[in-house]
Design a protein around this motif. Structure first.
Motif, PDB file in Angstrom:
ATOM      1  N   CYS A   1       0.842  -1.211   0.000  1.00 26.30           N
ATOM      2  CA  CYS A   1       0.000   0.000   0.000  1.00 26.30           C
ATOM      3  C   CYS A   1       0.867   1.247   0.000  1.00 26.30           C
ATOM      4  CB  CYS A   1      -0.891  -0.005   1.255  1.00 26.30           C
ATOM      5  SG  CYS A   1      -2.150  -1.270   1.154  1.00 26.30           S
ATOM      6  N   ILE A   2       1.910   1.216   0.871  1.00 27.07           N
ATOM      7  CA  ILE A   2       2.778   2.411   0.935  1.00 27.07           C
ATOM      8  C   ILE A   2       3.403   2.649  -0.442  1.00 27.07           C
ATOM      9  CG2 ILE A   2       4.856   3.394   1.979  1.00 27.07           C
ATOM     10  CD1 ILE A   2       4.162   1.570   4.454  1.00 27.07           C
ATOM     11  N   SER A   3       3.907   1.564  -1.039  1.00 26.03           N
ATOM     12  CA  SER A   3       4.579   1.761  -2.344  1.00 26.03           C
ATOM     13  C   SER A   3       3.577   2.355  -3.339  1.00 26.03           C
ATOM     14  CB  SER A   3       5.068   0.403  -2.849  1.00 26.03           C
ATOM     15  OG  SER A   3       3.915  -0.396  -3.142  1.00 26.03           O
ATOM     16  N   GLY A   4       2.338   1.820  -3.289  1.00 22.59           N
ATOM     17  CA  GLY A   4       1.320   2.386  -4.196  1.00 22.59           C
ATOM     18  C   GLY A   4       1.172   3.882  -3.935  1.00 22.59           C
ATOM     19  N   GLY A   5       1.098   4.232  -2.639  1.00 22.72           N
ATOM     20  CA  GLY A   5       0.913   5.671  -2.303  1.00 22.72           C
ATOM     21  C   GLY A   5       2.076   6.479  -2.864  1.00 22.72           C
ATOM     22  N   VAL A   6       3.304   5.993  -2.579  1.00 22.35           N
ATOM     23  CA  VAL A   6       4.476   6.753  -3.093  1.00 22.35           C
ATOM     24  C   VAL A   6       4.379   6.843  -4.617  1.00 22.35           C
ATOM     25  CG1 VAL A   6       6.960   6.584  -3.418  1.00 22.35           C
ATOM     26  CG2 VAL A   6       5.964   6.181  -1.146  1.00 22.35           C
ATOM     27  N   GLY A   7       4.041   5.687  -5.219  1.00 26.31           N
ATOM     28  CA  GLY A   7       3.932   5.690  -6.688  1.00 26.31           C
ATOM     29  C   GLY A   7       2.947   6.744  -7.148  1.00 26.31           C
ATOM     30  N   LEU A   8       1.851   6.831  -6.419  1.00 26.01           N
ATOM     31  CA  LEU A   8       0.810   7.801  -6.816  1.00 26.01           C
ATOM     32  C   LEU A   8       1.406   9.213  -6.873  1.00 26.01           C
ATOM     33  CD1 LEU A   8      -2.333   7.781  -7.255  1.00 26.01           C
ATOM     34  CD2 LEU A   8      -2.527   8.617  -4.924  1.00 26.01           C
TER      35      LEU A   8
ATOM     36  N   PHE B   1       4.850   9.241  -9.781  1.00 26.48           N
ATOM     37  CA  PHE B   1       4.768   8.945 -11.229  1.00 26.48           C
ATOM     38  C   PHE B   1       4.295  10.167 -12.008  1.00 26.48           C
ATOM     39  CE2 PHE B   1       4.363   4.303 -10.036  1.00 26.48           C
ATOM     40  CZ  PHE B   1       5.593   4.010 -10.533  1.00 26.48           C
ATOM     41  N   PRO B   2       4.853  10.377 -13.177  1.00 30.09           N
ATOM     42  CA  PRO B   2       4.584  11.632 -13.923  1.00 30.09           C
ATOM     43  C   PRO B   2       3.196  11.641 -14.559  1.00 30.09           C
ATOM     44  CG  PRO B   2       5.946  10.165 -15.230  1.00 30.09           C
ATOM     45  CD  PRO B   2       5.722   9.472 -13.905  1.00 30.09           C
ATOM     46  N   ASP B   3       2.717  10.518 -14.985  1.00 29.26           N
ATOM     47  CA  ASP B   3       1.597  10.572 -15.930  1.00 29.26           C
ATOM     48  C   ASP B   3       0.390   9.896 -15.291  1.00 29.26           C
ATOM     49  OD1 ASP B   3       0.227   8.497 -17.882  1.00 29.26           O
ATOM     50  OD2 ASP B   3       0.531  10.455 -18.871  1.00 29.26           O
ATOM     51  N   PHE B   4      -0.801  10.209 -15.811  1.00 35.04           N
ATOM     52  CA  PHE B   4      -2.037   9.686 -15.222  1.00 35.04           C
ATOM     53  C   PHE B   4      -2.021   8.167 -15.219  1.00 35.04           C
ATOM     54  CE2 PHE B   4      -6.377   9.247 -14.120  1.00 35.04           C
ATOM     55  CZ  PHE B   4      -6.869   8.197 -14.877  1.00 35.04           C
ATOM     56  N   TYR B   5      -1.645   7.611 -16.369  1.00 33.13           N
ATOM     57  CA  TYR B   5      -1.775   6.149 -16.499  1.00 33.13           C
ATOM     58  C   TYR B   5      -0.811   5.441 -15.561  1.00 33.13           C
ATOM     59  CZ  TYR B   5      -4.761   7.210 -20.376  1.00 33.13           C
ATOM     60  OH  TYR B   5      -5.789   7.678 -21.124  1.00 33.13           O
ATOM     61  N   THR B   6       0.414   5.989 -15.463  1.00 33.34           N
ATOM     62  CA  THR B   6       1.360   5.306 -14.550  1.00 33.34           C
ATOM     63  C   THR B   6       0.836   5.395 -13.118  1.00 33.34           C
ATOM     64  OG1 THR B   6       2.446   7.451 -14.651  1.00 33.34           O
ATOM     65  CG2 THR B   6       3.446   5.656 -15.929  1.00 33.34           C
ATOM     66  N   ARG B   7       0.286   6.557 -12.829  1.00 28.47           N
ATOM     67  CA  ARG B   7      -0.230   6.701 -11.461  1.00 28.47           C
ATOM     68  C   ARG B   7      -1.370   5.708 -11.229  1.00 28.47           C
ATOM     69  NH1 ARG B   7      -1.788  12.094 -11.741  1.00 28.47           N
ATOM     70  NH2 ARG B   7       0.167  12.999 -12.451  1.00 28.47           N
ATOM     71  N   MET B   8      -2.143   5.546 -12.248  1.00 29.56           N
ATOM     72  CA  MET B   8      -3.292   4.633 -12.084  1.00 29.56           C
ATOM     73  C   MET B   8      -2.785   3.207 -11.866  1.00 29.56           C
ATOM     74  SD  MET B   8      -6.345   3.947 -14.740  1.00 29.56           S
ATOM     75  CE  MET B   8      -5.263   2.727 -15.429  1.00 29.56           C
TER      76      MET B   8
ATOM     77  N   MET C   1      -3.947  11.961 -23.254  1.00 29.70           N
ATOM     78  CA  MET C   1      -2.873  11.153 -23.888  1.00 29.70           C
ATOM     79  C   MET C   1      -1.859  10.727 -22.827  1.00 29.70           C
ATOM     80  SD  MET C   1      -3.554  10.540 -26.790  1.00 29.70           S
ATOM     81  CE  MET C   1      -5.299  10.812 -26.938  1.00 29.70           C
ATOM     82  N   PRO C   2      -1.389   9.494 -22.902  1.00 31.67           N
ATOM     83  CA  PRO C   2      -0.278   9.115 -21.998  1.00 31.67           C
ATOM     84  C   PRO C   2       0.932  10.006 -22.293  1.00 31.67           C
ATOM     85  CG  PRO C   2      -1.064   7.230 -23.298  1.00 31.67           C
ATOM     86  CD  PRO C   2      -1.837   8.404 -23.736  1.00 31.67           C
ATOM     87  N   LYS C   3       1.681  10.359 -21.292  1.00 33.86           N
ATOM     88  CA  LYS C   3       2.731  11.386 -21.433  1.00 33.86           C
ATOM     89  C   LYS C   3       3.719  11.018 -22.533  1.00 33.86           C
ATOM     90  CE  LYS C   3       4.989  14.393 -17.968  1.00 33.86           C
ATOM     91  NZ  LYS C   3       4.874  15.507 -18.825  1.00 33.86           N
ATOM     92  N   LEU C   4       4.261   9.756 -22.458  1.00 33.42           N
ATOM     93  CA  LEU C   4       5.318   9.369 -23.396  1.00 33.42           C
ATOM     94  C   LEU C   4       4.852   9.606 -24.823  1.00 33.42           C
ATOM     95  CD1 LEU C   4       7.125   8.485 -21.280  1.00 33.42           C
ATOM     96  CD2 LEU C   4       7.249   6.178 -22.208  1.00 33.42           C
ATOM     97  N   GLN C   5       3.675   9.178 -25.074  1.00 38.40           N
ATOM     98  CA  GLN C   5       3.127   9.310 -26.435  1.00 38.40           C
ATOM     99  C   GLN C   5       3.332  10.756 -26.917  1.00 38.40           C
ATOM    100  OE1 GLN C   5       1.890   6.672 -27.756  1.00 38.40           O
ATOM    101  NE2 GLN C   5       1.144   7.505 -29.716  1.00 38.40           N
ATOM    102  N   GLN C   6       3.067  11.761 -26.034  1.00 43.66           N
ATOM    103  CA  GLN C   6       3.143  13.142 -26.533  1.00 43.66           C
ATOM    104  C   GLN C   6       4.581  13.441 -26.969  1.00 43.66           C
ATOM    105  OE1 GLN C   6       1.663  14.416 -22.933  1.00 43.66           O
ATOM    106  NE2 GLN C   6      -0.442  14.894 -23.599  1.00 43.66           N
ATOM    107  N   GLU C   7       5.617  13.029 -26.115  1.00 44.68           N
ATOM    108  CA  GLU C   7       7.002  13.424 -26.504  1.00 44.68           C
ATOM    109  C   GLU C   7       7.324  12.855 -27.889  1.00 44.68           C
ATOM    110  OE1 GLU C   7       8.569  11.898 -23.079  1.00 44.68           O
ATOM    111  OE2 GLU C   7       8.016  13.725 -21.964  1.00 44.68           O
TER     112      GLU C   7
END
Lengths: 130, 492, 510, 320, 113
Positions: free
Chosen positions: E20-27, E30-37, E96-102
């Motif tokens: 759970c903690i790792s998920g929280g930190v990840g939230l 992480f830069p982008d919506f999808y990674t956070r999700m 759009m997922p972040k990477l896709q935009q770059e």
């Protein structure tokens, strides 16, 4: 003293936040959100009143002697339902106001009202002169 | 069945509401709700007789005795209120079907009647219950149905007025809830009678002061006392006429009953009037209310606005009567409750008739109405005279009692201010009379016929009551003074 | 019809109300409607006179209708002052109805039904006031009188009528609510009762300041007595047709005002308490001032009816002075003055109405030389003005005489001087009218009349042209004028019954 | 916070938090209701409204000073009031010594169900709950009065078209919900009848039942949902619920006892209490469920009407 | 015997809370919506599952044990669905997922979503 009354102060702070939102914000939905917060804080006041140190939930089970007071729980059950009823009605009104006025901001509605008010007055004065 | 009267009073309109939902056809629903309201009226009459003969009736719901279960305590005060509310609602209902044909779309008629019955139930419930929290629940029922009823008005501003009323009303109700919660916290009971016995011990604590302050502010919000009256004018002006006629005569009265019940029975006279500067506050607010509201009424173009502001002024009179906190003062207050209900329902019903014929109540469209709708205009004139307090009308009786109460207290200046206040009433009533009888109708306005019979019967029923109770004041006076004495603990 | 006295007393109030029903029913048949009014007024006069006989034979009677509030009842009784007022009112109602028929018919006024019904309602209110047994009943009928006369004042329904009505009702209602009701409530609070009692209901040791304040409230409260600050409504009521002005001035409204003042002074305060109140002197001077000022203003009024209105204000001042002098002769003088002024003023108003109807003239400047065309009216006008001035052949002399005696008794020299001067002023503003009517020729047409009043060359041409149409007023009006003029003279020749009634006021115990 | 969507989400989280707060304070019934009603229904309704009235709040200068003054004053009065309050959790506070002990000690003997809250709710203060049911009923009628749309034109072929197009897009969620809905309904009934022994009761059951139906409506479209449960049937159930509740009281009145006195319902008083509580819980459940469904149908119906009007306007706009 | 149960229960709880903690930190990180999700997805299904299993070890009687099993099944069913719906809604609002935009900026080729 501080620990004992801490709950009530939290309730007061929440209440005041709710009241502030209702009075200050112009958006009608935000007012209803403020109202919901205001009411929830009252629920917390009642429940923190009912709690007894070391007591368990008011369900009779063998071995448990100390219960928290069931009466405020009943009152709050009613109050929650009343709160939702008011919110539902408020939201229905917001929908109708949006359809009628085209906006859910207090300033726009007030502005539109004053405009219609002036029009009726102009008609009235024309009526008198004719 | 006689012993079950107190609960039947509330249950009859309450059960009628869902039954109306099943009946579907609006003509049938109208007759059924009229029937239910009539029964409620008969019950209230029986209750009043029973109370006047055998004193306080206590009815324990669910068989549990007082502080544990909910108890209905009917004494002279709320029997009197029950009579007023059910009588006005029955009379107003007579004109309901014809009035809402022009004001509310067809498919919403059944819903209108259901909401009407629910608000009636709410008010009857508030007045007859002896339990503090039960007051809050029934207050919510009557307020919710009030918001919905006001929002049924034709004009889009009805929606906005109803929304504002919802916000102010909910804040008021929540204040009352906070007050009840604090009282419960200090005494441990919710039953009003029990509260009045247990409060004096904890009376000097700060929590009870706050509880009292919150309950009073909450009730004053519902009462539309002067600074908290902003929601009332728009709500009464843009709601359907039948709704205004019903609420103008009953909604504020129920709030005043609550104020009296909390200040006199629950918190006790000594606490509410000496420890807190309530007397001075009520006097000040009442008087400013009279003058501000009456002068505002003079400058209104919409006639419903005029009488809405005059309602606020009349509430000011009642509060001044209350602030004297003597027996005659309280009798004057209760009398004015009864009389004001008669006056206002008659006037707003007449305005309903005007809306039925003309479609709007702008003062300019009133020109020349004296000839076109003679009976309706006569009713408005007599109602106006009774508002001013001309002898041989109910207004005079309550004005006279208010004067004697103030003189008894020795407040000569207040008495003079009260009379000057009623002079303002002369001005805004005469503005309407002059428009109706002296101005020629507008060139393009189509001539209108007299109001239909269904309007004239209730209007003239109320007007004759207006005059009859102005002459034979035995009923209203006896009950009002008996109630006042019982509140002061003096056995009548 | 020998009903018992109680029934007759109540009949005096009920009959006018029944006539209203009759009038409304006979709405569109004028002759029947007028017939009903006349027969009712005759019946009323008959009943009032029979009540007068019973009063003379010493029987007093008390009728109780019902209690609006505990021991605040609507109840009636007969006492001399009330009887005097009722006699005048019922007699003059009959005359005014005659006059009104003539006036209304020739003037083709519309909605006459409303006129006659409101008139009858006003009379029933007057009867109520006359016979009221306590101040509360009197106040109730006082308000009914105000409201019933409002439609009469605004009879024309024009913008001007609305303005007049607004001032009329505004002053009368506000004074009655703000001051009169407060005074009644104060008296009720201090004494606990409102019943009229010989010698006043205040116990002797009442606090003088409060009683004085109450007296001021009463005098200002009774707006109908047109005391100076609150007299504006009388001239404003001039928009009404002449029979209404006659009613207002001579028969009902104004008389009710001074009657109430007399009742309050004699039966609420009592003469001995009145004498020692601090504020009585101030009010005496106020009444004196209103007498003088009204007479001066009356002189400058060109419109005949306005001049008569201001003269009424000054005459009312006389009666108030008489009441406030707190001596028996003062009271007798003022009660007699009610009667004599009623007859005198009603004659003047009838003549003014007749001139308006026959010659369509309302400005005094136009009435020069009218005597030759309308001799009868002008003679009546002359006799009427004599009665107002108080010169021997007319009844006015007696009442002014007693008023003067009153001032002398109480050594109110200033007031005596005021009365003298105002009588002179009366002459100044009343007598020129009949004098010019008979002894000077009519002025040339209005447009250059103001520039010079000497006869211009083309006088003859326009004189004949305006002379041709004028002829005497219609016969019912003339009949009414004749009767009232005869009344003025009769009061001088045989004032005995009036005098007995006036003296009986103070003598008879309640 | 200009985005209303975020505001509503935060309100939902706030309600959930307060629900967990109530659990921590041993108020389990209240927590259940708050979670189900507060977090569930009100957030849902707000979301529906936001779709209709637009997501972003106009940046307007709101008037802080008046609000601040009022808030600080009321807050001060309240803080002033809290000083004499009994401290949090001490056992001898007045409310624990006056009325409550009887509920705790005698409720097992008099009413015989372990959950004291339900016994107080349904028997000692039955009239409060009756008032509450009427409040819900009023809200339902009020919303219907405001938002009810006239008879909708029945266009079957159009709805099936929408249905199909939605089908392939929401495939996953539809399958999952198809699996879940029976369980939710079952759980609602469990909560309904389990109210006597553990937390639960009419309100929570009604709301959960309504949540299941609303889930179905959101995914399978309003018209199909209306075919499953038509409008008049819901109204009938709502009225029937209130009438059932009232009739329990009237029956006890006919049997000679006071209104809502269940002792006379059956031979022995405790059984009567059980029967009475069961019946009124059932009444409450019906009313709450039907009213919640009715409110949601009205909101969704209104939204559908708005969208139709927009489509009609657009078509006119394009065709112009 | 119960020592082993306690230890294994504690172990599961530890892992679950760590996730759970790792998920929280990840939230947060992480830069982008999808990674956070994705991070939330992890905590939602695995973390809760672990904690539930840990609780099963501590459950006093069979009833609570069976309730916990049902809850576990339900979370395993609902967890992924909610993340799926969340992602679909994001795509629907063309986030759009972040990477896709770059990549777009570099290759300036329009994505054919």
């Amino acid at each position: 003293m501080i620990i004992g009354l801490f709950n009530d102060w939290v309730v007061v702070v929440l209440m005041m936040i709710g009241l502030y939102i209702v009075i200050a914000h112009g958006n009608l939905i935000k007012k209803i959100v403020g109202l919901a917060i205001f009411q929830t804080s009252v629920f917390i006041l009642y429940i923190s009143m009912a709690n007894v140190e070391g007591g368990s939930a008011p369900i009779l089970a063998e071995g448990i002697k100390q219960f928290s007071n069931p009466l405020p729980h009943v009152l709050i059950l009613t109050a929650i339902v009343v709160g939702v009823a008011t919110t539902a009605l408020g939201l229905a009104l917001v929908v109708r106001i949006k359809e009628a006025y085209g906006s859910i901001e207090e300033e726009d509605i007030q502005h539109l009202d004053n405009k219609t008010q002036d029009e009726t007055e102009i008609q009235a004065t024309e009526g008198d002169q004719s | 069945m006689i012993s079950h009267l107190p609960i039947l009073q509330v249950i009859v309109p309450l059960m009628a509401a869902p039954i109306c939902l099943l009946l579907k056809r609006s003509q049938l629903v109208w007759l059924f709700s009229l029937f239910a309201s009539a029964i409620a009226f008969i019950i209230s009459v029986l209750l009043l007789q029973q109370v006047m003969t055998s004193g306080v009736i206590s009815y324990e719901l669910g068989g549990w005795e007082a502080p544990w279960g909910i108890e209905y305590r009917i004494d002279k005060l709320n029997a009197f209120l029950l009579l007023i509310i059910s009588a006005i609602s029955t009379v107003v209902l007579i004109a309901a079907q014809t009035s809402i044909e022009k004001e509310i779309p067809k498919e919403k008629h059944t819903l209108f009647y259901i909401l009407y019955l629910l608000s009636l139930t709410g008010m009857l419930g508030i007045v007859s219950t002896g339990d503090a929290f039960n007051v809050f629940v029934f207050l919510e029922i009557s307020s919710l149905s009030a918001y919905a009823l006001i929002a049924l008005g034709q004009d889009r501003r009805a929606l906005w007025a109803s929304y504002q009323y919802l916000i102010m009303g909910t804040i008021g109700a929540t204040f009352i809830l906070i007050g009840i919660g604090l009282m419960y916290q200090m005494t441990g009971t919710l039953n009003m009678q029990d509260l009045s016995q247990r409060l004096p011990e904890v009376a000097q604590t700060r929590t009870v002061f706050t509880a009292f302050a919150f309950v009073i502010v909450g009730v004053c919000l519902k009462l539309a006392l002067f600074p908290l009256h902003l929601w009332l004018p728009n709500a009464y002006a843009y709601a359907p006429s039948i709704v205004t006629a019903f609420f103008a005569a009953t909604a504020t009265k129920v709030a005043i009953y609550l104020l009296i019940r909390f200040t006199f029975t629950v918190f006790g006279l000594s606490f509410s009037f000496t420890t807190l500067p309530l007397q001075g506050l009520f006097l000040l607010l009442g008087l400013t209310g009279i003058f501000v509201a009456s002068s505002a009424a003079i400058y209104q173009n919409n006639v419903k606005h005029v009488f809405a502001y005059s309602s606020i002024a009349q509430v000011g009179y009642i509060i001044v009567g209350l602030s004297t906190s003597t027996i005659t003062g309280l009798t004057a207050t209760l009398l004015h409750l009864f009389n004001h209900a008669l006056m206002k329902s008659a006037i707003f019903l007449a305005l309903g008739a005007v809306v039925y014929r003309l479609g709007n109540v702008q003062l300019s469209s009133f020109n020349g109405l004296g000839r076109q709708m003679p009976l309706t205009m006569a009713a408005i004139v007599i109602g106006g005279l009774s508002l001013i307090g001309v002898p041989l009308t109910v207004g005079f009786v309550s004005k006279w009692y208010l004067l004697t109460a103030l003189l008894e207290k020795g407040w000569w200046p207040v008495a003079i201010l009260i009379l000057l206040g009623s002079l303002l009433a002369v001005i805004y009533v005469w503005r309407i009379v002059e428009a109706a009888y002296f101005k020629k109708p507008l060139a393009d306005s189509v001539p209108v016929k007299e109001a239909p019979l269904f309007f004239l019967i209730p209007i003239w029923l109320l007007i004759t009551a207006n005059i009859y109770f102005g002459i034979d004041t035995r009923l209203s006076l006896q009950v009002a003074s008996a109630a006042a004495q019982s509140l002061f603990g003096v056995s009548p | 019809m020998n009903f018992s006295i109680e029934v007759m007393l109540q009949l005096t109030i009920v009959i006018p109300l029944l006539t209203i029903v009759g009038i409304i029913l006979a709405n569109n048949r004028p002759n029947i409607r007028e017939g009903i009014t006349i027969s009712a007024s005759i019946l009323l006069l008959f009943i009032v006179t029979s009540l007068y006989q019973s009063l003379l034979s010493g029987k007093n009677v008390n009728v109780f209708w019902w209690d609006i509030m505990p021991n605040l009842s609507i109840s009636f009784s007969i006492e001399p002052l009330g009887m005097l007022f009722a006699l005048i009112a019922s007699f003059l109602w009959l005359i005014t109805t005659f006059y009104a028929i003539g006036y209304m018919r020739s003037h083709q006024e519309e909605n006459q039904t409303r006129f006659y019904s409101c008139f009858a309602l006003a009379i029933s209110a007057v009867m109520g006031i006359a016979f009221s047994d306590n101040l509360f009943t009197l106040f109730v009928f006082y308000e009914v009188l105000t409201l019933s006369t409002y439609p009469l004042v605004t009879h024309a329904g024009t913008e001007k009528a609305k303005q007049g009505g607004r001032v009329y009702l505004g002053i009368l209602l506000s004074t009655s609510i703000a001051f009169f009701l407060l005074a009644i409530a104060g008296t009720w609070f201090i004494t606990g009762t409102l019943d009229f009692k010989q010698g006043g209901i205040f116990n002797p040791d009442v606090d003088k300041a409060i009683a004085g304040a109450l007296l001021v409230l009463f005098i200002f409260g009774i707006g109908k007595a047109a005391i100076m600050p609150f007299h504006r409504w009388l001239p404003a009521a001039m928009v009404a047709p002449t029979p209404v002005s006659a009613l207002l001035h001579a028969v009902a409204v104004v008389k009710a005002g001074v009657f109430t003042i007399l009742k309050v002074c004699v039966f609420i305060f009592g003469l001995d308490l009145l004498a020692i109140l601090p504020t009585t002197q101030f009010l005496l001077y106020l009444a004196g001032a209103s007498v003088l000022l009204a007479s001066i203003v009356a002189m400058r009024q060109d419109n005949l009816k306005a001049r008569l209105a201001y003269s009424t204000i000054s005459q009312l001042g006389y009666i108030t002075i008489g009441a406030l002098l707190a001596t028996s002769s003062g009271v007798i003088g003022s009660s007699m003055h009610i009667a004599t002024h009623a007859f005198g003023k009603i004659t003047l108003f009838f003549c003014a109405g007749a001139i308006l109807v026959a010659a369509h003239k309302s400005k005094i400047s136009e009435m020069r030389g009218l005597g030759r065309q309308m001799p009868l009216t002008m003679i009546a006008f002359f006799i009427g003005s004599l009665s107002i001035i108080g010169v021997p052949p007319t009844g006015g002399t007696w009442s002014k005489w007693f008023l003067l005696m009153g001032t002398i008794e109480t050594e109110q020299w200033i007031l005596m001087v005021v009365l003298m001067i105002s009588s002179l002023l009366n002459i100044a503003y009343l007598l020129p009218i009949p004098f010019h009517a008979f002894f000077s020729n009519p002025l040339p047409e209005k447009h250059d009349a103001s520039s010079s009043n000497h006869e211009s060359v083309d006088l003859a041409s326009n004189v004949d042209q305006s002379q041709v149409q004028i002829k005497e007023a219609p016969w019912p009006s003339l009949l009414a004028i004749g009767i009232t003029t005869f009344g003025c003279l009769f009061l001088f020749i045989y004032p005995q019954p009036l005098f007995d009634l006036a003296t009986a006021i103070l003598a008879s115990g309640q | 916070m200009k985005d209303l969507f975020a505001v509503v989400m935060l309100l939902g989280i706030y309600s959930l938090l307060s629900a967990s707060f109530f659990v921590a304070m041993d108020a389990v019934d209240v927590a259940f209701t708050e979670a189900a009603v507060g977090a569930g229904i009100s957030t849902l309704l707000m979301l529906v409204v936001i779709t209709m009235t637009g997501r972003s709040e106009k940046t307007t200068r709101h008037k802080p000073w008046l609000a601040l003054l009022v808030v600080v004053f009321t807050g001060g009065v309240l803080i002033y009031g809290t000083f004499d309050m009994p401290y949090f959790g001490i056992a001898d506070a007045p409310i624990h010594s006056h009325v409550a002990p009887r509920y705790i000690n005698e409720s097992m003997k008099e009413i015989g169900i372990p959950n004291i809250v339900t016994s107080v709710l349904a028997s000692y203060r039955a009239f409060d709950t009756f008032g509450e049911v009427v409040v819900i009923f009023t809200a339902g009628i009020g919303v219907m009065a405001l938002l009810s749309v006239g008879r909708r034109p029945e266009e079957d072929e159009k709805t099936t078209a929408i249905n199909d197009s939605m089908h392939e897009e929401y495939l996953v969620i539809r399958i999952v919900t198809k699996m879940l809905i029976p369980f939710i309904l079952l759980y609602a009934l469990y909560v309904q009848f389990h109210g006597d022994f553990g937390p639960g009761g009419g309100f929570q059951a009604g709301v959960i039942f309504a949540a299941a139906i609303i889930l179905y409506t959101m995914l399978f479209g309003l018209t199909t949902a209306r075919k499953v449960i038509n409008q008049s049937f819901i109204q009938f159930i709502a009225a029937a619920g209130v009438l059932l509740y009232g009739c329990v009281g009237i029956v006890s009145m006919l049997n000679g006892a006071n209104f809502f006195d269940y002792n006379v319902l059956a031979s022995d008083p405790v059984a009567g209490q059980h029967l009475g509580i069961l019946l009124i819980e059932w009444g409450v459940g019906c009313t709450v469920a039907s009213v919640m469904i009715m409110i949601f149908f009205n909101f969704a119906g209104r939204r559908e009407m708005q969208q139709n009007n927009e489509k009609v306007n657009n078509i006119e706009g394009d065709s112009l | 015997m119960d020592i082993i149960i306690n230890i294994s229960g504690a172990l599961f709880l530890l892992i679950g809370s760590f996730l759970c903690i790792s998920g929280g930190v990840g939230l947060l990180r992480f830069p982008d919506f999808y990674t956070r999700m994705h991070a939330v997805g992890v905590t939602d299904t695995l973390g809760a599952g672990m904690i539930l299993i840990g609780l099963m070890f501590y459950s006093p009687d069979f009833l609570t044990f069976s309730k916990l099993v049902i809850i576990l099944l339900l979370t395993l069913l609902i967890g992924p669905t909610t993340s799926h719906v969340l992602a679909k809604a994001a795509m629907h609002n063309n986030l759009m997922p972040k990477l896709q935009q770059e990549d777009n900026i570099k290759e300036t080729s329009s994505s054919n979503y």
